[in-house]
Motif scaffolding. Structure first.
Motif, PDB file in Angstrom:
ATOM      1  N   ASN A 119       0.753  -1.225   0.083  1.00  0.00           N
ATOM      2  CA  ASN A 119      -0.066  -0.011  -0.092  1.00  0.00           C
ATOM      3  C   ASN A 119       0.855   1.284  -0.088  1.00  0.00           C
ATOM      4  OD1 ASN A 119      -2.440  -1.533   0.045  1.00  0.00           O
ATOM      5  ND2 ASN A 119      -2.272  -1.519   2.316  1.00  0.00           N
ATOM      6  N   HIS A 120       2.011   1.130   0.501  1.00  0.00           N
ATOM      7  CA  HIS A 120       3.037   2.480   0.422  1.00  0.00           C
ATOM      8  C   HIS A 120       3.681   2.635  -0.619  1.00  0.00           C
ATOM      9  CE1 HIS A 120       5.438  -1.218   0.859  1.00  0.00           C
ATOM     10  NE2 HIS A 120       6.656  -0.366   0.964  1.00  0.00           N
ATOM     11  N   VAL A 121       3.695   1.464  -1.688  1.00  0.00           N
ATOM     12  CA  VAL A 121       4.518   1.838  -2.809  1.00  0.00           C
ATOM     13  C   VAL A 121       3.788   2.715  -3.627  1.00  0.00           C
ATOM     14  CG1 VAL A 121       5.579   0.639  -4.863  1.00  0.00           C
ATOM     15  CG2 VAL A 121       5.481  -0.395  -2.687  1.00  0.00           C
ATOM     16  N   ASP A 122       4.796   3.875  -4.390  1.00  0.00           N
ATOM     17  CA  ASP A 122       4.260   4.715  -5.556  1.00  0.00           C
ATOM     18  C   ASP A 122       5.237   4.787  -6.441  1.00  0.00           C
ATOM     19  OD1 ASP A 122       3.434   6.653  -7.140  1.00  0.00           O
ATOM     20  OD2 ASP A 122       3.326   8.137  -5.564  1.00  0.00           O
ATOM     21  N   THR A 128      14.948   5.893 -10.953  1.00  0.00           N
ATOM     22  CA  THR A 128      16.012   4.926 -10.772  1.00  0.00           C
ATOM     23  C   THR A 128      16.013   4.416  -9.322  1.00  0.00           C
ATOM     24  OG1 THR A 128      17.360   6.945 -10.269  1.00  0.00           O
ATOM     25  CG2 THR A 128      17.465   5.838 -12.793  1.00  0.00           C
ATOM     26  N   ASN A 129      15.301   5.065  -8.459  1.00  0.00           N
ATOM     27  CA  ASN A 129      14.932   4.879  -7.045  1.00  0.00           C
ATOM     28  C   ASN A 129      13.940   3.797  -7.139  1.00  0.00           C
ATOM     29  OD1 ASN A 129      14.691   4.385  -4.289  1.00  0.00           O
ATOM     30  ND2 ASN A 129      14.349   6.910  -3.898  1.00  0.00           N
ATOM     31  N   ARG A 130      14.488   2.770  -6.571  1.00  0.00           N
ATOM     32  CA  ARG A 130      13.407   1.346  -6.513  1.00  0.00           C
ATOM     33  C   ARG A 130      13.494   1.017  -5.148  1.00  0.00           C
ATOM     34  NH1 ARG A 130      11.645  -1.794 -10.613  1.00  0.00           N
ATOM     35  NH2 ARG A 130      12.682  -3.708  -9.433  1.00  0.00           N
ATOM     36  N   GLU A 135      12.239  -3.367  -1.201  1.00  0.00           N
ATOM     37  CA  GLU A 135      11.768  -3.642   0.120  1.00  0.00           C
ATOM     38  C   GLU A 135      10.847  -4.745   0.054  1.00  0.00           C
ATOM     39  OE1 GLU A 135      10.644  -0.104   2.094  1.00  0.00           O
ATOM     40  OE2 GLU A 135      12.545   0.498   2.582  1.00  0.00           O
ATOM     41  N   CYS A 136       9.814  -4.498  -0.946  1.00  0.00           N
ATOM     42  CA  CYS A 136       8.953  -5.751  -1.198  1.00  0.00           C
ATOM     43  C   CYS A 136       9.677  -6.977  -1.801  1.00  0.00           C
ATOM     44  CB  CYS A 136       7.734  -5.220  -2.205  1.00  0.00           C
ATOM     45  SG  CYS A 136       6.719  -3.951  -1.548  1.00  0.00           S
ATOM     46  N   PHE A 137      10.264  -6.818  -2.674  1.00  0.00           N
ATOM     47  CA  PHE A 137      11.087  -8.125  -3.337  1.00  0.00           C
ATOM     48  C   PHE A 137      11.771  -8.893  -1.918  1.00  0.00           C
ATOM     49  CE2 PHE A 137      14.933  -9.741  -5.336  1.00  0.00           C
ATOM     50  CZ  PHE A 137      14.177 -10.735  -6.319  1.00  0.00           C
ATOM     51  N   ASP A 138      12.520  -8.208  -1.100  1.00  0.00           N
ATOM     52  CA  ASP A 138      12.993  -8.814  -0.044  1.00  0.00           C
ATOM     53  C   ASP A 138      12.280  -9.761   0.873  1.00  0.00           C
ATOM     54  OD1 ASP A 138      15.332  -7.651  -1.080  1.00  0.00           O
ATOM     55  OD2 ASP A 138      15.372  -5.942   0.548  1.00  0.00           O
ATOM     56  N   GLN A 139      10.777  -9.672   0.520  1.00  0.00           N
ATOM     57  CA  GLN A 139       9.946 -10.221   1.335  1.00  0.00           C
ATOM     58  C   GLN A 139       9.269 -11.453   0.398  1.00  0.00           C
ATOM     59  OE1 GLN A 139       6.564  -8.040   3.260  1.00  0.00           O
ATOM     60  NE2 GLN A 139       7.902  -6.258   2.532  1.00  0.00           N
ATOM     61  N   ARG A 140      10.169 -11.879  -0.565  1.00  0.00           N
ATOM     62  CA  ARG A 140       9.601 -12.913  -1.296  1.00  0.00           C
ATOM     63  C   ARG A 140       9.783 -14.326  -0.657  1.00  0.00           C
ATOM     64  NH1 ARG A 140      14.475 -11.378  -2.499  1.00  0.00           N
ATOM     65  NH2 ARG A 140      16.130 -12.673  -3.339  1.00  0.00           N
ATOM     66  N   ASN A 141      10.447 -14.433   0.296  1.00  0.00           N
ATOM     67  CA  ASN A 141      10.319 -15.794   1.515  1.00  0.00           C
ATOM     68  C   ASN A 141      10.463 -17.008   0.391  1.00  0.00           C
ATOM     69  OD1 ASN A 141      10.471 -16.854   3.493  1.00  0.00           O
ATOM     70  ND2 ASN A 141       7.972 -17.110   3.832  1.00  0.00           N
ATOM     71  N   PHE A 154      -4.380  -6.631  -7.366  1.00  0.00           N
ATOM     72  CA  PHE A 154      -3.077  -6.858  -7.747  1.00  0.00           C
ATOM     73  C   PHE A 154      -2.655  -5.557  -8.573  1.00  0.00           C
ATOM     74  CE2 PHE A 154      -5.487 -11.084  -7.917  1.00  0.00           C
ATOM     75  CZ  PHE A 154      -4.553 -11.537  -6.883  1.00  0.00           C
ATOM     76  N   THR A 155      -1.308  -5.509  -8.518  1.00  0.00           N
ATOM     77  CA  THR A 155      -0.646  -4.459  -9.206  1.00  0.00           C
ATOM     78  C   THR A 155       0.564  -5.150 -10.330  1.00  0.00           C
ATOM     79  OG1 THR A 155       0.865  -3.773  -7.409  1.00  0.00           O
ATOM     80  CG2 THR A 155      -0.998  -2.624  -7.697  1.00  0.00           C
ATOM     81  N   ASP A 156       1.770  -4.982  -9.704  1.00  0.00           N
ATOM     82  CA  ASP A 156       2.917  -5.685 -10.491  1.00  0.00           C
ATOM     83  C   ASP A 156       3.651  -6.615  -9.891  1.00  0.00           C
ATOM     84  OD1 ASP A 156       2.013  -3.724 -12.446  1.00  0.00           O
ATOM     85  OD2 ASP A 156       3.368  -2.342 -12.175  1.00  0.00           O
ATOM     86  N   THR A 157       4.619  -7.044 -10.613  1.00  0.00           N
ATOM     87  CA  THR A 157       5.769  -7.777  -9.833  1.00  0.00           C
ATOM     88  C   THR A 157       6.776  -7.008  -9.684  1.00  0.00           C
ATOM     89  OG1 THR A 157       6.994  -8.737 -11.626  1.00  0.00           O
ATOM     90  CG2 THR A 157       5.136  -9.935 -10.981  1.00  0.00           C
ATOM     91  N   SER A 158       8.012  -7.271  -9.205  1.00  0.00           N
ATOM     92  CA  SER A 158       9.013  -6.171  -8.940  1.00  0.00           C
ATOM     93  C   SER A 158       9.587  -5.594 -10.297  1.00  0.00           C
ATOM     94  CB  SER A 158      10.151  -6.692  -8.087  1.00  0.00           C
ATOM     95  OG  SER A 158      10.850  -7.956  -8.884  1.00  0.00           O
ATOM     96  N   ILE A 159       9.484  -6.408 -11.586  1.00  0.00           N
ATOM     97  CA  ILE A 159      10.073  -6.066 -12.862  1.00  0.00           C
ATOM     98  C   ILE A 159       9.053  -5.911 -14.101  1.00  0.00           C
ATOM     99  CG2 ILE A 159      12.340  -6.758 -12.224  1.00  0.00           C
ATOM    100  CD1 ILE A 159      11.483  -9.133 -13.993  1.00  0.00           C
TER     101      ILE A 159
END
Length: 236
Positions: A119-122, A128-130, A135-141, A154-159
């Motif tokens: 919810n915090h991602v804009d 270039t600042n990702r 931070e979300c990608f690091d939660q892929r567990n 749903f929105t996007d994946t990290s890429i």
């Protein structure tokens, strides 16, 4: 060549204006272009997105500098980037184009996606600042990537942007409010390959059987997963 491309880009400019909001925190943007055997795919869509971003940030239209910079950079393109699939990375700011670099590209293997609350991602503008995305990608567990969920949609994946296959309607649907309006996404919408849906929510998962990931570098259908490859939501 560029005169015709700039004229065509005006057609696609509205495709990228809706999500672009001004921000004093953004100082550097990037465009990633796909080249196949030296030929750029979907040039006008990239030009349109650059123009929309410059308008949103009240920057001068740096895309007008591209012919000169592209001629210089492409003449120095490494030999191994002249064949096959290559990524061209254009970095630019308010003062103009800062760099154009090339590298050979191979897609990352994606076989599983972790649902992550974001919810915090804009990321309406391709900065270039990702940091927030990473931070979300690091939660892929243990998964290969994440699928970010904002306001239960749903929105996007990290890429990549996504599309979901609706079995009954026999159509691919993409979120109407992605984190980033991708150039390949705009092309697929224009060609009627995918359709927007403003309510792709978690409680509708059972309606869909497959998910495709796509971006400027990925071909349509290159990465496709069954919906069972989406693993449970992780709150941020």
């Amino acid at each position: 060549m560029f005169d015709q491309l700039f004229q065509e880009s005006l057609i696609y400019l509205p495709d990228f204006q809706a999500n672009a909001a001004p921000s004093s925190l953004i100082c550097e943007l990037v465009e990633s272009l796909c080249l196949i055997d030296g030929e750029v795919l979907r040039w006008p869509f990239h030009l349109a997105r650059m123009q929309a971003a410059c308008q949103a940030l009240v920057w001068r239209d740096v895309s007008k500098e591209l012919p000169k910079h592209w001629a210089t950079a492409s003449a120095q393109m490494p030999e191994d980037c002249r064949q096959g699939r290559t990524m061209a990375r254009i970095v630019y700011g308010a003062e103009g184009i800062r760099s154009i670099t090339f590298r050979s590209y191979s897609p990352r293997l994606v076989r599983s996606l972790r649902l992550v609350e974001a919810n915090h991602v804009d990321y309406a503008l391709k900065s270039t600042n990702r940091r927030a995305i990473m931070e979300c990608f690091d939660q892929r567990n243990g998964c290969d990537d994440v699928l970010m969920v904002r306001d239960k949609c749903f929105t996007d994946t990290s890429i990549a942007n996504i599309a979901l296959w609706h079995e009954q309607q026999r159509r691919w649907y993409t979120p109407a409010r992605p984190l980033l309006r991708g150039t390949h996404r705009a092309f697929l919408l224009r060609t009627g390959t995918i359709f927007e849906d403003s309510a792709l929510t978690l409680d509708r998962l059972s309606e869909f059987s497959r998910i495709r990931l796509f971006n400027a570098m990925l071909a349509w259908g290159e990465i496709e997963l069954p919906m069972v490859a989406l693993l449970p939501l992780t709150a941020h």
